[in-house]
Scaffold this motif. Structure first.
Motif, PDB file in Angstrom:
ATOM      1  N   GLY A  55       0.825  -1.205   0.000  1.00 47.67           N
ATOM      2  CA  GLY A  55       0.000   0.000   0.000  1.00 47.67           C
ATOM      3  C   GLY A  55       0.859   1.256   0.000  1.00 47.67           C
ATOM      4  O   GLY A  55       0.359   2.350   0.173  1.00 47.67           O
ATOM      5  N   GLY A  56       2.139   1.069  -0.229  1.00 47.19           N
ATOM      6  CA  GLY A  56       3.067   2.180  -0.192  1.00 47.19           C
ATOM      7  C   GLY A  56       3.177   2.890  -1.521  1.00 47.19           C
ATOM      8  O   GLY A  56       2.394   2.599  -2.418  1.00 47.19           O
ATOM      9  N   PRO A  57       4.066   3.819  -1.693  1.00 50.55           N
ATOM     10  CA  PRO A  57       5.055   4.219  -0.687  1.00 50.55           C
ATOM     11  C   PRO A  57       4.418   4.966   0.485  1.00 50.55           C
ATOM     12  O   PRO A  57       3.620   5.878   0.259  1.00 50.55           O
ATOM     13  N   ASP A  58       4.757   4.543   1.681  1.00 48.01           N
ATOM     14  CA  ASP A  58       4.312   5.226   2.893  1.00 48.01           C
ATOM     15  C   ASP A  58       2.790   5.396   2.917  1.00 48.01           C
ATOM     16  O   ASP A  58       2.274   6.475   3.199  1.00 48.01           O
ATOM     17  N   ASN A  59       2.079   4.300   2.621  1.00 51.95           N
ATOM     18  CA  ASN A  59       0.608   4.274   2.626  1.00 51.95           C
ATOM     19  C   ASN A  59      -0.029   5.251   1.640  1.00 51.95           C
ATOM     20  O   ASN A  59      -1.221   5.544   1.751  1.00 51.95           O
ATOM     21  N   ALA A  60       0.737   5.702   0.646  1.00 50.69           N
ATOM     22  CA  ALA A  60       0.170   6.656  -0.316  1.00 50.69           C
ATOM     23  C   ALA A  60      -0.880   6.010  -1.203  1.00 50.69           C
ATOM     24  O   ALA A  60      -1.646   6.703  -1.859  1.00 50.69           O
ATOM     25  N   THR A  61      -0.893   4.673  -1.281  1.00 48.81           N
ATOM     26  CA  THR A  61      -1.912   3.996  -2.091  1.00 48.81           C
ATOM     27  C   THR A  61      -2.765   3.062  -1.242  1.00 48.81           C
ATOM     28  O   THR A  61      -3.506   2.241  -1.775  1.00 48.81           O
ATOM     29  N   GLN A  62      -2.660   3.192   0.082  1.00 44.38           N
ATOM     30  CA  GLN A  62      -3.371   2.246   0.963  1.00 44.38           C
ATOM     31  C   GLN A  62      -4.884   2.419   0.845  1.00 44.38           C
ATOM     32  O   GLN A  62      -5.387   3.544   0.838  1.00 44.38           O
ATOM     33  N   VAL A  63      -5.588   1.286   0.730  1.00 44.29           N
ATOM     34  CA  VAL A  63      -7.056   1.311   0.758  1.00 44.29           C
ATOM     35  C   VAL A  63      -7.516   0.339   1.844  1.00 44.29           C
ATOM     36  O   VAL A  63      -6.746  -0.499   2.303  1.00 44.29           O
ATOM     37  N   LEU A  64      -8.783   0.450   2.240  1.00 46.85           N
ATOM     38  CA  LEU A  64      -9.269  -0.346   3.370  1.00 46.85           C
ATOM     39  C   LEU A  64      -9.084  -1.848   3.146  1.00 46.85           C
ATOM     40  O   LEU A  64      -8.658  -2.567   4.050  1.00 46.85           O
ATOM     41  N   GLY A  65      -9.378  -2.321   1.920  1.00 47.19           N
ATOM     42  CA  GLY A  65      -9.259  -3.752   1.660  1.00 47.19           C
ATOM     43  C   GLY A  65      -7.844  -4.257   1.890  1.00 47.19           C
ATOM     44  O   GLY A  65      -7.630  -5.286   2.529  1.00 47.19           O
ATOM     45  N   ALA A 105      -8.401  -6.448  12.364  1.00 48.14           N
ATOM     46  CA  ALA A 105      -8.644  -6.473  10.918  1.00 48.14           C
ATOM     47  C   ALA A 105     -10.137  -6.595  10.632  1.00 48.14           C
ATOM     48  O   ALA A 105     -10.667  -5.940   9.725  1.00 48.14           O
ATOM     49  N   THR A 106     -10.827  -7.410  11.434  1.00 50.05           N
ATOM     50  CA  THR A 106     -12.259  -7.583  11.200  1.00 50.05           C
ATOM     51  C   THR A 106     -13.022  -6.298  11.487  1.00 50.05           C
ATOM     52  O   THR A 106     -14.023  -6.006  10.826  1.00 50.05           O
ATOM     53  N   ALA A 107     -12.525  -5.519  12.461  1.00 48.69           N
ATOM     54  CA  ALA A 107     -13.147  -4.214  12.717  1.00 48.69           C
ATOM     55  C   ALA A 107     -13.016  -3.315  11.484  1.00 48.69           C
ATOM     56  O   ALA A 107     -13.939  -2.567  11.148  1.00 48.69           O
ATOM     57  N   VAL A 108     -11.873  -3.397  10.784  1.00 48.82           N
ATOM     58  CA  VAL A 108     -11.714  -2.650   9.531  1.00 48.82           C
ATOM     59  C   VAL A 108     -12.758  -3.126   8.518  1.00 48.82           C
ATOM     60  O   VAL A 108     -13.359  -2.324   7.793  1.00 48.82           O
ATOM     61  N   GLY A 109     -13.011  -4.459   8.509  1.00 43.68           N
ATOM     62  CA  GLY A 109     -14.021  -5.005   7.607  1.00 43.68           C
ATOM     63  C   GLY A 109     -15.406  -4.463   7.895  1.00 43.68           C
ATOM     64  O   GLY A 109     -16.166  -4.154   6.975  1.00 43.68           O
ATOM     65  N   ALA A 152     -16.041  -1.577   9.197  1.00 43.65           N
ATOM     66  CA  ALA A 152     -16.032  -0.198   8.712  1.00 43.65           C
ATOM     67  C   ALA A 152     -16.275  -0.162   7.209  1.00 43.65           C
ATOM     68  O   ALA A 152     -17.015   0.687   6.699  1.00 43.65           O
ATOM     69  N   LEU A 153     -15.678  -1.116   6.495  1.00 43.14           N
ATOM     70  CA  LEU A 153     -15.871  -1.190   5.049  1.00 43.14           C
ATOM     71  C   LEU A 153     -17.331  -1.493   4.716  1.00 43.14           C
ATOM     72  O   LEU A 153     -17.894  -0.943   3.760  1.00 43.14           O
ATOM     73  N   LEU A 154     -17.958  -2.361   5.525  1.00 45.27           N
ATOM     74  CA  LEU A 154     -19.381  -2.657   5.317  1.00 45.27           C
ATOM     75  C   LEU A 154     -20.215  -1.394   5.504  1.00 45.27           C
ATOM     76  O   LEU A 154     -21.099  -1.102   4.700  1.00 45.27           O
ATOM     77  N   LEU A 155     -19.915  -0.634   6.568  1.00 45.73           N
ATOM     78  CA  LEU A 155     -20.673   0.591   6.824  1.00 45.73           C
ATOM     79  C   LEU A 155     -20.515   1.562   5.655  1.00 45.73           C
ATOM     80  O   LEU A 155     -21.474   2.199   5.228  1.00 45.73           O
ATOM     81  N   LEU A 156     -19.286   1.654   5.135  1.00 42.22           N
ATOM     82  CA  LEU A 156     -19.042   2.539   3.997  1.00 42.22           C
ATOM     83  C   LEU A 156     -19.861   2.091   2.784  1.00 42.22           C
ATOM     84  O   LEU A 156     -20.441   2.916   2.070  1.00 42.22           O
ATOM     85  N   THR A 157     -19.925   0.770   2.567  1.00 41.76           N
ATOM     86  CA  THR A 157     -20.705   0.229   1.452  1.00 41.76           C
ATOM     87  C   THR A 157     -22.181   0.569   1.609  1.00 41.76           C
ATOM     88  O   THR A 157     -22.841   1.012   0.670  1.00 41.76           O
ATOM     89  N   LEU A 158     -22.709   0.370   2.835  1.00 42.14           N
ATOM     90  CA  LEU A 158     -24.124   0.656   3.087  1.00 42.14           C
ATOM     91  C   LEU A 158     -24.405   2.145   2.918  1.00 42.14           C
ATOM     92  O   LEU A 158     -25.425   2.528   2.346  1.00 42.14           O
ATOM     93  N   PRO A 178     -19.586  -6.882   1.537  1.00 44.08           N
ATOM     94  CA  PRO A 178     -18.259  -6.992   0.935  1.00 44.08           C
ATOM     95  C   PRO A 178     -17.558  -8.273   1.405  1.00 44.08           C
ATOM     96  O   PRO A 178     -17.595  -8.604   2.592  1.00 44.08           O
ATOM     97  N   THR A 179     -16.935  -8.984   0.453  1.00 43.68           N
ATOM     98  CA  THR A 179     -16.275 -10.250   0.789  1.00 43.68           C
ATOM     99  C   THR A 179     -15.207 -10.059   1.865  1.00 43.68           C
ATOM    100  O   THR A 179     -14.939 -10.980   2.648  1.00 43.68           O
ATOM    101  N   PHE A 180     -14.631  -8.864   1.918  1.00 46.13           N
ATOM    102  CA  PHE A 180     -13.576  -8.598   2.908  1.00 46.13           C
ATOM    103  C   PHE A 180     -14.020  -8.898   4.320  1.00 46.13           C
ATOM    104  O   PHE A 180     -13.248  -9.352   5.146  1.00 46.13           O
TER     105      PHE A 180
END
Lengths: 305, 312
Positions: A250-260, A276-280, A282-288, B152-154
């Motif tokens: 996801g680098g350089p230095d998280n410059a391309t980091q995404v939630l997945g 990590a699952t908590a990040v998941g 958050a991703l679900l909430l973003l999707t909704l 999401p599958t993630f």
């Protein structure tokens, strides 16, 4: 109901429903609980920590950076892809309408559609590997090689924080445009030729014809396409994991980091499965949230023709 | 040219056609025929110029990868557009055997064939029952599957990783095919249910009267009739599974069981360190060309199928 239908229903549904519940429903259900534990995956015991993972998430700078990159993708990819897709579709579809007085496809329209569509059937991983080399920082890369011909110094596309994420987004737009060119040319071909003829007789310019006639009539399709693209833009995992510096950091230095990708690294590199699952989640909430916003924005006003 | 014309005059909101177009009105009508033809030609050159530019942008990176796959690593580093001194076919042999692209290719073919066959057979069965039989819980089963499309599958991968290991489905080709099929199932059920609903109920009735059982009706009457729907869904499912990257990455731990996408990504990292560019480009070409051949043979069906799916 006919004789034996109960037996048929049960025997037909049993295997798919059981497999689906064990391998899809149960992981989703478990993940909410796991996100409230400190599980590291190695030890069998996991302690319930309540919302601790979520409070840590709120203070995690990398999480917010990743979230921001996802939001950028959700805006940039649909806008870029739809603009180019509509532009090329119009070029193919009505390119000759003045010259011929109809909405014939431009000569070679079939060739363009076949060529443009092709990247869409390639896998993102293959495209990622290809473009990691296209963006090679030395003049042996395709892009820097071409820039070298124009006398421009090589750019470290994926290694420089200011260009890395834009370079990756451009690849997604590059591969997506073709599908929407085909989609929009086919929905434009459903518009009766008489409407274009009438616009022509009224002296509408091509620009006016596009904005006042073509676009309103295919607006439904454009909206659906935007929602599709937005949902896919929430992913971004494969392309970032393949293209970003040092093997998917996801680098350089998280410059391309995404939630997945952040989720993947947190779980399978750092063994912090609970976090990590908590990040998941958050991703679900973003999707909704995205689904809700797009439902609010895309009012169904169909124009009959 | 008309592209640079001033922006449109006032337009009635409910009527997208321009009501009055002063100035513009006379131009096309009054212009002599030869003028119009000339303008048409200029426009055509402009249109083709833009369309060809994008075609080149699509084709160039792919052509460059194929060209580079015939070069030595030194030639790859020298100049992106130089032709190889002699085309090195042995690059492909090296990529196929030493770099194991061949194994990944066969693995992918096995997993996708099995996975999409499972998806379509389970999906058609579930969709048919939901669409054609009324029973308590019908709606619940439908929404159970359809909800799977919105998650999401993630979110699932961490628990899935442990469930698959517990059931012996991790790091196995058959296990991966089963997991692919259940994750494709929501999409297949959603579209095939809609499809089975459009088929006339009288068909099944006639089959029952002729003495077909439930399974016989499904297998011998409804499935063949639903073929166009199955083909459309099948194209999506095969492409989706062929391109899958996340699931194999977490589930296939031993390189013997890698699929093409993860094998190629892995090769890109390892060959990058080793400086073996020719094998990497040969591997890329091997991953692109078969897809290109299938695509060119079926592009009409693929485009029509995918566009129809998106418009529904």
């Amino acid at each position: 109901m006919r004789a034996g239908s109960r037996g048929f229903i049960v025997s037909a549904l049993a295997v798919p429903v059981i497999l689906y519940c064990v391998l899809v429903v149960s992981p989703y259900a478990q993940s909410f609980y796991i996100s409230m534990t400190d599980w590291n995956g190695l030890s069998p015991e996991r302690n319930f920590v309540g919302l601790a993972n979520y409070t840590r998430l709120v203070k995690d700078g990398v999480f917010w950076t990743s979230l921001w990159h996802n939001v950028i993708a959700v805006v940039v990819i649909p806008v870029g892809t739809l603009t180019l897709g509509l532009f090329f579709a119009t070029m193919i579809r009505v390119g000759r309408y003045r010259a011929r007085g109809g909405t014939l496809n431009v000569r070679g329209g079939a060739f363009y559609r076949v060529a443009y569509f092709f990247p869409h059937v390639l896998s993102i991983a293959v495209i990622g590997v290809l473009f990691a080399n296209v963006y090679d920082p030395t003049p042996s890369g395709l892009l820097n090689g071409l820039l070298g011909v124009a006398g421009i110094d090589p750019v470290n596309w994926l290694g420089d924080k200011s260009t890395a994420y834009a370079a990756i987004l451009a690849v997604i737009v590059w591969m997506s445009v073709g599908f929407y060119v085909v989609l929009f040319t086919s929905s434009m071909s459903a518009i009766p030729v008489e409407l274009f003829e009438a616009a022509r007789l009224d002296g509408a310019t091509r620009w006016q014809t596009f904005w006042r006639l073509t676009l309103p009539l295919i607006w439904d399709t454009v909206q659906v396409a935007g929602v599709y693209l937005g949902i896919h833009a929430l992913d971004m995992f494969a392309i970032v994991n393949v293209m970003s510096a040092a093997g998917g950091s996801g680098g350089p230095d998280n410059a391309t980091q995404v939630l997945g990708n952040y989720l993947y690294l947190t779980a399978f590199s750092d063994s912090e499965f609970g976090y990590a699952t908590a990040v998941g989640v958050a991703l679900l909430l973003l999707t909704l949230l995205f689904a809700w916003v797009s439902l609010r924005l895309t009012r169904r006003e169909r124009i009959e023709y | 040219m008309s592209l640079n014309a001033p922006s449109a005059p006032a337009v009635d909101e409910r009527n997208p056609l321009p009501r009055d177009t002063p100035g513009d009105l006379k131009r096309p009508a009054a212009g002599p025929a030869s003028d119009r033809t000339l303008r048409g030609t200029v426009l055509n050159v402009f249109t083709h110029g833009i369309l060809l530019t994008w075609a080149a942008m699509v084709v160039l990176p792919l052509a460059w990868a194929v060209l580079s796959s015939f070069k030595t690593s030194d030639e790859v580093l020298a100049n992106p557009w130089s032709l190889p001194a002699t085309p090195r076919w042995e690059n492909f042999v090296e990529a196929w055997t030493t770099a194991e692209i061949g194994r990944y290719f066969v693995n992918t073919a096995v997993v996708v064939t099995l996975g999409s066959a499972l998806t379509l057979s389970m999906g058609a069965l579930v969709a048919y029952v939901i669409a054609r039989y009324s029973f308590r819980g019908n709606r619940a089963v439908y929404y159970l599957f359809v909800l799977g499309m919105t998650f999401p599958t993630f979110l699932a991968i961490v628990p899935l990783f442990f469930i698959a290991r517990g059931l012996g489905l991790a790091d196995s080709l058959i296990g991966l095919a089963i997991i692919y099929s259940v994750y494709s199932l929501p999409f297949a059920v959603f579209f095939l249910t809609a499809y089975f609903r459009t088929l006339p109920a009288a068909l099944a009735e006639a089959a029952f009267i002729d003495g077909c059982g439930h399974w016989g009706t499904f297998l011998r009457i409804m499935l063949p009739v639903a073929r166009p729907g199955l083909v459309s869904v099948g194209i999506f499912v095969v492409l989706g599974q062929w391109n899958q990257y996340l699931l194999p990455l977490i589930l296939q731990s031993s390189p013997d069981n890698y699929v093409l996408t993860q094998g190629l990504a892995n090769l890109a990292v390892s060959q990058g360190y080793a400086g073996n560019w020719s094998a990497l480009f040969a591997g890329l070409t091997i991953s692109i060309l078969p897809v290109l051949v299938v695509y060119l043979s079926f592009q009409r069906q693929i485009q029509a199928g995918m566009v129809a799916g998106a418009l529904k």
